[in-house]
Design a protein around this motif. Structure first.
Motif, PDB file in Angstrom:
ATOM      1  N   LYS B 260      -7.303  -8.847  16.007  1.00 19.22           N
ATOM      2  CA  LYS B 260      -6.712  -7.511  16.004  1.00 19.22           C
ATOM      3  C   LYS B 260      -5.404  -7.574  15.226  1.00 19.22           C
ATOM      4  CE  LYS B 260      -4.436  -4.269  19.041  1.00 19.22           C
ATOM      5  NZ  LYS B 260      -3.290  -4.395  18.134  1.00 19.22           N
ATOM      6  N   LEU B 261      -5.470  -7.174  13.977  1.00 17.53           N
ATOM      7  CA  LEU B 261      -4.311  -7.260  13.103  1.00 17.53           C
ATOM      8  C   LEU B 261      -3.855  -5.856  12.712  1.00 17.53           C
ATOM      9  CD1 LEU B 261      -5.536 -10.140  10.797  1.00 17.53           C
ATOM     10  CD2 LEU B 261      -4.330 -10.291  12.957  1.00 17.53           C
ATOM     11  N   ASP B 262      -2.654  -5.798  12.276  1.00 14.24           N
ATOM     12  CA  ASP B 262      -2.058  -4.495  11.976  1.00 14.24           C
ATOM     13  C   ASP B 262      -2.232  -4.121  10.507  1.00 14.24           C
ATOM     14  OD1 ASP B 262      -1.237  -4.273  14.482  1.00 14.24           O
ATOM     15  OD2 ASP B 262       0.864  -4.763  14.128  1.00 14.24           O
ATOM     16  N   VAL B 302      -1.531 -13.743   9.918  1.00 11.18           N
ATOM     17  CA  VAL B 302      -0.432 -12.794  10.040  1.00 11.18           C
ATOM     18  C   VAL B 302      -0.854 -11.777  11.094  1.00 11.18           C
ATOM     19  CG1 VAL B 302       1.086 -11.243   8.824  1.00 11.18           C
ATOM     20  CG2 VAL B 302      -0.058 -13.063   7.595  1.00 11.18           C
ATOM     21  N   GLN B 303      -0.186 -11.826  12.174  1.00 12.53           N
ATOM     22  CA  GLN B 303      -0.690 -11.043  13.293  1.00 12.53           C
ATOM     23  C   GLN B 303      -0.222  -9.602  13.294  1.00 12.53           C
ATOM     24  OE1 GLN B 303      -0.433 -12.757  17.094  1.00 12.53           O
ATOM     25  NE2 GLN B 303      -1.697 -11.117  17.848  1.00 12.53           N
ATOM     26  N   SER B 304       0.985  -9.403  12.933  1.00 10.91           N
ATOM     27  CA  SER B 304       1.517  -8.059  13.080  1.00 10.91           C
ATOM     28  C   SER B 304       2.478  -7.776  11.944  1.00 10.91           C
ATOM     29  CB  SER B 304       2.236  -7.924  14.419  1.00 10.91           C
ATOM     30  OG  SER B 304       2.774  -6.641  14.542  1.00 10.91           O
ATOM     31  N   LEU B 305       2.604  -6.546  11.594  1.00  7.95           N
ATOM     32  CA  LEU B 305       3.599  -6.197  10.613  1.00  7.95           C
ATOM     33  C   LEU B 305       4.121  -4.798  10.905  1.00  7.95           C
ATOM     34  CD1 LEU B 305       2.090  -5.525   7.084  1.00  7.95           C
ATOM     35  CD2 LEU B 305       0.970  -4.984   9.175  1.00  7.95           C
ATOM     36  N   SER B 306       5.281  -4.550  10.361  1.00  6.65           N
ATOM     37  CA  SER B 306       5.909  -3.262  10.605  1.00  6.65           C
ATOM     38  C   SER B 306       6.768  -2.934   9.409  1.00  6.65           C
ATOM     39  CB  SER B 306       6.755  -3.344  11.878  1.00  6.65           C
ATOM     40  OG  SER B 306       7.438  -2.140  12.077  1.00  6.65           O
ATOM     41  N   ARG B 313      11.540  -2.503   3.523  1.00  7.27           N
ATOM     42  CA  ARG B 313      11.732  -3.704   4.318  1.00  7.27           C
ATOM     43  C   ARG B 313      10.514  -3.870   5.202  1.00  7.27           C
ATOM     44  NH1 ARG B 313      17.696  -4.760   5.954  1.00  7.27           N
ATOM     45  NH2 ARG B 313      17.726  -4.446   3.724  1.00  7.27           N
ATOM     46  N   LEU B 314      10.134  -5.106   5.341  1.00  5.46           N
ATOM     47  CA  LEU B 314       8.887  -5.380   6.038  1.00  5.46           C
ATOM     48  C   LEU B 314       9.117  -6.492   7.046  1.00  5.46           C
ATOM     49  CD1 LEU B 314       5.726  -4.887   5.998  1.00  5.46           C
ATOM     50  CD2 LEU B 314       5.637  -6.878   4.521  1.00  5.46           C
ATOM     51  N   LEU B 315       8.491  -6.322   8.180  1.00 11.92           N
ATOM     52  CA  LEU B 315       8.504  -7.383   9.175  1.00 11.92           C
ATOM     53  C   LEU B 315       7.106  -7.946   9.287  1.00 11.92           C
ATOM     54  CD1 LEU B 315      10.449  -5.733  12.108  1.00 11.92           C
ATOM     55  CD2 LEU B 315      11.326  -7.307  10.410  1.00 11.92           C
ATOM     56  N   THR B 316       7.024  -9.246   9.360  1.00 12.90           N
ATOM     57  CA  THR B 316       5.721  -9.846   9.610  1.00 12.90           C
ATOM     58  C   THR B 316       5.861 -10.827  10.759  1.00 12.90           C
ATOM     59  OG1 THR B 316       6.153 -11.611   8.046  1.00 12.90           O
ATOM     60  CG2 THR B 316       4.994  -9.680   7.222  1.00 12.90           C
ATOM     61  N   ALA B 317       4.806 -10.959  11.480  1.00 13.97           N
ATOM     62  CA  ALA B 317       4.812 -11.905  12.593  1.00 13.97           C
ATOM     63  C   ALA B 317       3.678 -12.886  12.408  1.00 13.97           C
ATOM     64  CB  ALA B 317       4.653 -11.170  13.912  1.00 13.97           C
TER      65      ALA B 317
END
Lengths: 974, 344
Positions: B260-262, B302-306, B313-317
């Motif tokens: 389940k990825l974003d 890469v599980q999640s991003l926002s 600007r990007l966030l990745t987890a």
């Protein structure tokens, strides 16, 4: 990295924080009236003395403002600043309360005199006038007034600033001089407007003054409309009598016409002397009679002539234009119309007259658009009259809802009617061809069936009255030869009940007469609660069983019942006794019963009214990437009123009594709920006979699913499903006779080595719930794979089923299953796995470098898209460097993903096989079996992966994994 | 937030003015939208695997949901931990911040949804009712309702204003677990594992169901509210027209098969971004559908991003780390430093 305590400094707090809400804190009670207190702005309590003794306490103990008393105005006198005369203002004697909002002199923003319009200070003027009168020198203030600056309203000031002058109108200046600036008096206006010589105004103007071309003039001042408020109680327009004028008399007094019509007013404007105005004296006016002294009786009553008014809109001349024609107008017109029409049509045939009314044009409705998923197949449902069958059969039928005639059709509404009833209501002829499955039966089968039915119908109380117009196929055969039918029924019964029942009775006896049962005092489970008599009989039976009575069954049954009914009940009791034997009842006391389980509505279930369109079509559309209309369904959906409020949206359905999707009631366990029109005969004839047992009208628990003995025999007790199966076999013609007659009672040990279809059928017969499970857990293609696994013994299949059940029992899928059972009458919609085979992950084969045990446990329940596993090093709580760990992890994941991809590739077949495999190695630990699965699939897919498989196991032990792998391969080869 | 918004609008207005002034000249080519391709910083969250990472409403802070039952609040610009919120019984799966940054909500595998007070870190409310783990949670615009989607196939609407612990409404139309959920002004978008995207229109009182045929992992609204973005397990991200359900774009190339990825849209709806199981973030041009950027985040999934609500600007987890990506590498860093100095 900042710790928690450090991080507090980063916040800026505004305001006072609310007290943290306690969970489940009880709501605060309202303060009762006598405990409510009043405080002033300084927080001091104010006591209420009572309205007549001063209201609230004020000041310092009701005396003065402060403890020190009044503060005197400080006396100041110095050489520079002499103590001048101090003018005491009223405000000096007021305290802050008086000056407050609710005091006597509130300090609020008001319009100052400069900005107030003239009207406002009328009172002040009046006051000034009075003071002027009382002034020492009368008229002293008159001068003052004269000197006082003229006070005009702000608007006037502004206008002046903009160049406006008194007497001018407001607006852009006009070029041509329209007319002379008129004075205010009406007579002058009249003179200028309509000169006696009849010349036009413009001429008059030209005559009057020379007007230069380039001079513009201010527009004419407009006399404002008089908005005098009506203060008297007279009627509108009535002016009342002015006694002064009336008494003074004479022409100077003017007219005393109390009503001023426009015409009158203009008359007065024109200065015309009317007769009435030359009145000598006395009171006159409307409503006053003519006095004796008056010489002439003139028009004292105002008379309005109707000719003043237009009576017709549009200036049409009254009448129809037929002068002198006295016939009624209506008739005239009609006559005329007729003649006109006739003339238009030409000569009318003799004996005919023109129709007075127009013929109504027939509105032709287009044929309805067929829904896209409509298939022109009609299923005729067995029409069974409830009154014609025994109560037992009726009950059985009703639980399975064989769409039979209802006792009270009006109650069900039109949706509850079946086709035959509707046909009756519509008065249509009976359809040709087989209208019932009974017609498809062979004669002897039909006789046998009706024979079963006959005895019960004989005993049914009261003369049976067949409903008129309803086909009576059922009993036609049995009337002919009642004796033969009875004999055949007996035979059927004996063949049916004896062998198995005996055995089961023994079993039940042994179970119930055991010590555990004896210890149990109160019986927890009442399977026949809905029919008290039956329950009583059942209780008796159980009691007898407990006492170890071998004839328990026979003794407990009602001897007045028919043989068939008794046989049925006997069987039910045995089954129930076996199902709810002491051991399971001790278990069942741990569970609470469903609340809505029993009741009148137990047979129906709420389903959403709007059903989704065909999923197959959608899938096709998705494949063609034709998203849009094909893939979209729009339903009515009612949001909760509160939700709308919270979203600041008006409620789209105000006053709708429900939320969510509109629901309709459907039969819960109707055979036809599960009859989806599909090509495969197995799917179409998969009745769900759960409802047969009245003891469990609603959801079935796990326990009775696994009750195998009961399961097998339940099927045959459902007449409808039996009829259907028989009918199907008859129709197909390929079904062996044996399977119909004793098919349901076929021993499970019989080898299913006949043809494949037979096996399938047999499987259905013996375990009807299998279809349900298939509908839930597998797609239609599963059927093929099941046929491919011919070699399996039935035992294995049972195991498999159990496995499925146990899985469903633990995982969230149980809800799915229940869904299908209760709320989803259409299996194809709800066959989740068939649509997305890749969704229901059995258990994600987590990396061998295991996440914590808790993780594992949770993941077993998981379905739906997974979460990526946390990296192994993370869980191990040591992180030497992120990169290598990530590398490892990636490797593992890659492997897994590959397995996964393969699984997707050939879902169905593999799945099935895997299932079997899992049960083969049931003895092993679950975890290991999971591992086998994944590695199994990989080995099947491509051997190149085996290397990686080995690596995958790196976390545990590579040797171990390899060993297992080999083992599995070996098995595969077998 | 409102201030930033205003500023944003102001700059927009200026742009317009400039354009109007230069009407006589040929219009300058619109600036190529920048992509967040430079790694600004990496935050090691130390909370197990980061299940989700989310910007707050104004994009100055980030929330990381850890598998060790904790929810952490970080400063994006400095990368410092501000607060840890603990109270969940199992791994935290999703979180959201309210518009005024005063509250947080998070959901967890322990079947609960928790409403947090940001400043004190206290549990304001713990909402129980879901029958399975709760996959996604979202505030509505005014933070009056928390919406949570669970694996039990329901979306529950919790009232934050009242003290009732029962949901206002339960949306049980999904036939399988609800994996993703987004809220707009008056609409609710849910993606379910049954392969359908459901849009509940509160104003119209309608439910629109779009059939995708593959389990949905993530759904998004576009910023203009006209489109919906769905990513599904067939490794495809689709852009659908909201009103008709027609497909406007299809973005492939990444890998999303089991997790389940974003996915998300960039702040100005110019690009579509999606996580991938191959350790990259894929970034496509929204209109062309061409792959613009393949951002190598790491080697794991890469599980999640926002995406930042206004900036590039990007966030990745990935696993236990959150990475912040920006358009310009050095400049932004310096800016941040400068800002910090100014603050000091």
């Amino acid at each position: 990295m900042a710790s928690d305590s450090d991080s507090d400094g980063d916040f800026v707090t505004f305001g006072t924080p609310l007290e943290p809400l306690e969970e489940d804190e009880p709501l605060r009670k309202p303060v009762p009236l006598h405990e409510q207190t009043v405080k002033d702005e300084k927080g001091r309590y104010q006591r209420f003395h009572g309205a007549f003794t001063g209201g609230f306490s004020a000041g310092y103990f009701n005396t003065v403002g402060t403890k020190e008393g009044w503060t005197p105005a400080t006396f100041v006198s110095s050489r520079q600043q002499k103590a001048g005369r101090q003018n005491a203002r009223p405000e000096d004697f007021m305290d802050e309360e008086d000056l407050g909002d609710h005091g006597i002199a509130p300090r609020q923003i008001t319009t100052t005199a400069d900005f107030a319009s003239g009207r406002k200070d009328v009172i002040r003027d009046k006051a000034r006038a009075i003071t002027s009168l009382s002034a020492p020198i009368p008229g002293d203030t008159v001068l003052e007034d004269l000197v006082a600056p003229a006070r005009s309203s702000m608007g006037v000031e502004l206008l002046r600033k903009m160049g406006w002058k008194d007497g001018q109108g407001v607006g852009p200046r006009v070029k041509r001089r329209l007319c002379k600036q008129r004075a205010d008096s009406g007579t002058r206006a009249f003179v200028s407007a309509s000169p006696p010589n009849g010349l036009s105004g413009s001429q008059d103007e030209e005559d009057g003054e020379f007007v230069p071309e380039n001079v513009t003039f201010a527009p004419k001042d407009v006399t404002p409309i008089d908005f005098t408020p009506k203060v008297d109680l007279h009627g509108l327009g009535y002016r009342g009598l002015n006694p002064l004028a009336a008494l003074r008399g004479g022409p100077g007094a003017g007219h005393i016409n109390l009503f001023t019509m426009d015409s009158d007013r203009s008359n007065s404007l024109f200065g015309e002397d009317r007769k009435g105005q030359r009145r000598r004296g006395g009171v006159a006016g409307q409503g006053f009679g003519v006095g004796a002294m008056e010489d002439d009786d003139e028009d004292i009553y105002h008379r309005d002539i109707m000719s003043n008014y237009d009576t017709v809109l549009g200036g049409e001349e009254p009448g129809d234009g037929l002068y002198g024609w006295t016939a009624p107008q209506q008739y005239n017109r009609k006559k005329k119309d007729h003649s006109k029409d006739a003339a238009y049509l030409g000569k009318i045939l003799e004996g005919f007259t023109l129709a007075s009314d127009k013929l109504e044009t027939k509105t032709i409705f287009p044929p309805p658009n067929l829904p896209r998923d409509f298939r022109p197949v009609h299923y005729f449902r067995p029409v069974v009259d409830l009154s014609s069958v025994s109560p037992m059969v009726a009950q059985a039928l009703q639980t399975s809802r064989g769409h039979m005639a209802q006792e009270e059709p009006s109650k069900g509404g039109r949706h509850q009617l079946d086709s035959a009833q509707r046909r009756e209501l519509l008065g249509e002829a009976t359809l040709q061809g087989p209208s019932s499955v009974f017609d498809l039966l062979k004669v002897e089968d039909r006789e046998r069936l009706s024979g079963l039915r006959r005895p019960s119908s004989d005993t049914s109380s009261g003369p049976r009255q067949p409903t008129p117009g309803r086909p009576e196929q059922l009993c036609s055969g049995c009337r002919d030869s009642p004796a033969a039918a009875r004999a055949s029924a007996q035979k059927a019964l004996s063949s049916r009940f004896t062998p198995h029942a005996e055995q089961q009775q023994q079993e039940a006896l042994s179970v119930w007469s055991g010590p555990t049962a004896q210890a149990q005092t109160g019986q927890t489970f009442k399977p026949f609660e809905r029919t008290p008599h039956k329950q009583a009989r059942y209780d008796l039976y159980i009691d007898q069983l407990k006492q170890g009575d071998r004839d328990a069954l026979e003794l407990s049954l009602d001897p007045t019942m028919t043989e068939w009914e008794r046989g049925r009940e006997r069987d039910e009791f045995v089954r129930a006794a076996l199902l709810y034997k002491p051991s399971s009842s001790s278990l069942s006391c741990r569970f609470t019963r469903g609340k809505q389980d029993d009741g009148v509505e137990a047979d129906t279930v709420e389903v959403t009214r709007d059903q989704e369109n065909d999923v197959d079509d959608k899938q096709a559309a998705v494949k063609m990437k034709m998203f849009g209309k094909l893939t979209r369904d729009t339903f009515e959906w009612h949001p909760d009123n509160l939700l709308c409020k919270r979203f600041n949206v008006p409620d789209p359905y105000p006053g709708s009594g429900f939320v969510g999707m509109p629901k309709v009631k459907r039969d819960k366990f109707s055979v036809f709920n599960f009859l989806t029109v599909s090509e495969s005969p197995t799917a179409s004839a998969s009745p769900a006979p759960q409802g047969v047992k009245p003891s469990e009208p609603g959801k079935r628990s796990r326990w009775d699913v696994s009750g195998q003995a009961g399961n097998k025999e339940r099927k045959e007790k459902d007449p409808v499903s039996e009829f259907l199966s028989v009918a199907r076999i008859e129709a197909s013609g390929s079904g062996p006779e044996a399977s119909t007659t004793d098919g349901p009672t076929t021993d499970p040990t019989v080898e299913p080595d006949t043809e494949q279809k037979d096996e399938e059928e047999e499987e259905e017969e013996s375990r009807p719930s299998m279809d349900l499970f298939k509908a839930i857990f597998a797609s239609s293609s599963d059927e093929k794979s099941s046929s491919s696994s011919e070699g399996e013994s039935e035992e294995e299949e049972e195991e498999k089923e159990e496995g499925v059940r146990s899985k469903a029992g633990t995982g969230p899928q149980i809800s799915n299953q229940l869904n299908v059972n209760t709320t989803q009458p259409a299996p194809p919609v709800s066959t989740t796995p068939s649509q997305n085979p890749d969704v229901v992950f059995k258990m994600p084969s987590g990396p061998a470098a295991a996440p914590p045990p808790r993780d594992q446990e949770m993941e077993e329940e998981e379905f739906g898209p997974r979460l990526p596993p946390p990296s192994s090093t993370l869980t191990a709580e040591r992180r030497p460097s992120p990169t290598p760990s990530a590398k490892d992890d990636k490797h593992k994941k890659k492997c897994k993903e590959k397995h996964k991809a393969k699984k997707h590739g050939k879902h169905k077949k593999d799945k099935k096989k895997k299932k079997n495999k899992r049960h083969k190695h049931k003895g092993k630990q679950k975890k290991s079996s999971r591992k086998e699965e994944s590695s199994d699939s990989s080995s099947e897919g491509s051997d190149g992966n085996s290397q990686e498989d080995g690596e995958e196991g790196g976390g545990v032990s590579t040797e171990e994994l390899l060993r297992r792998l080999k083992g599995i391969r070996g098995k595969n080869l077998q | 937030m409102s201030l930033g918004h205003l500023q944003h609008q102001a700059t927009h207005a200026e742009d317009h003015a400039e354009q109007k002034c230069e009407m006589s000249f040929p219009q300058p080519k619109p600036e190529v939208p920048q992509l967040p391709q430079n790694l600004l910083r990496t935050i090691d969250c130390q909370q197990g695997a980061v299940r989700a990472v989310r910007f707050n409403a104004d994009g100055n802070y980030l929330l990381s949901c850890g598998s060790d039952k904790s929810l952490k609040l970080w400063s994006v610009s400095r990368g410092t931990l501000l607060k840890t919120y603990s109270g969940h019984g199992y791994e935290v799966l999703d979180a959201d911040g309210s518009y005024d940054n005063s509250q947080l909500c998070s959901c967890s595998s322990d079947k609960t949804v928790i409403l947090w007070d940001v400043a004190t870190g206290q549990v304001t409310r713990k909402l129980r009712g879901h029958a399975g783990k709760v996959n996604c949670v979202q505030f509505n615009e005014e933070a009056t309702v928390i919406l949570s989607g669970s694996i039990d196939g329901t979306v529950r609407c919790w009232d934050t204003r009242s003290r009732k612990f029962d949901p206002i409404q339960i949306l049980d139309e999904a036939q399988d677990g609800v994996s993703s959920l987004k809220v707009s002004e008056h609409e609710l978008l849910t993606g379910s594992v049954d392969g359908r995207v459901r849009r509940y229109d509160l104003r119209m009182g309608q439910l629109h169901v779009d059939f995708i045929n593959s389990p949905i992992t993530c759904v998004c609204f576009s910023a203009d509210g006209q489109c919906t973005l769905t990513s599904s397990l067939d490794s495809t991200v689709r852009l659908l027209d909201k009103s008709t359900g027609e497909m406007l774009g299809e973005y492939t190339g990444h890998k999303m098969k089991g997790y389940k990825l974003d996915c998300c849209l960039s702040s100005k709806d110019t690009h579509v971004l999606s996580c991938s199981e191959d350790g990259h973030v894929y970034c496509w041009d929204l209109v062309e559908g061409s792959l613009m950027l393949k951002l190598p985040v790491g080697k794991a999934v890469v599980q999640s991003l926002s995406f930042h609500p206004s900036e590039t600007r990007l966030l990745t987890a990935m696993e236990g780390r959150v990475q912040v990506w920006g358009a310009e590498p050095e400049e932004t860093e310096e800016d941040v430093v400068v800002v910090q100095q100014e603050k000091a």
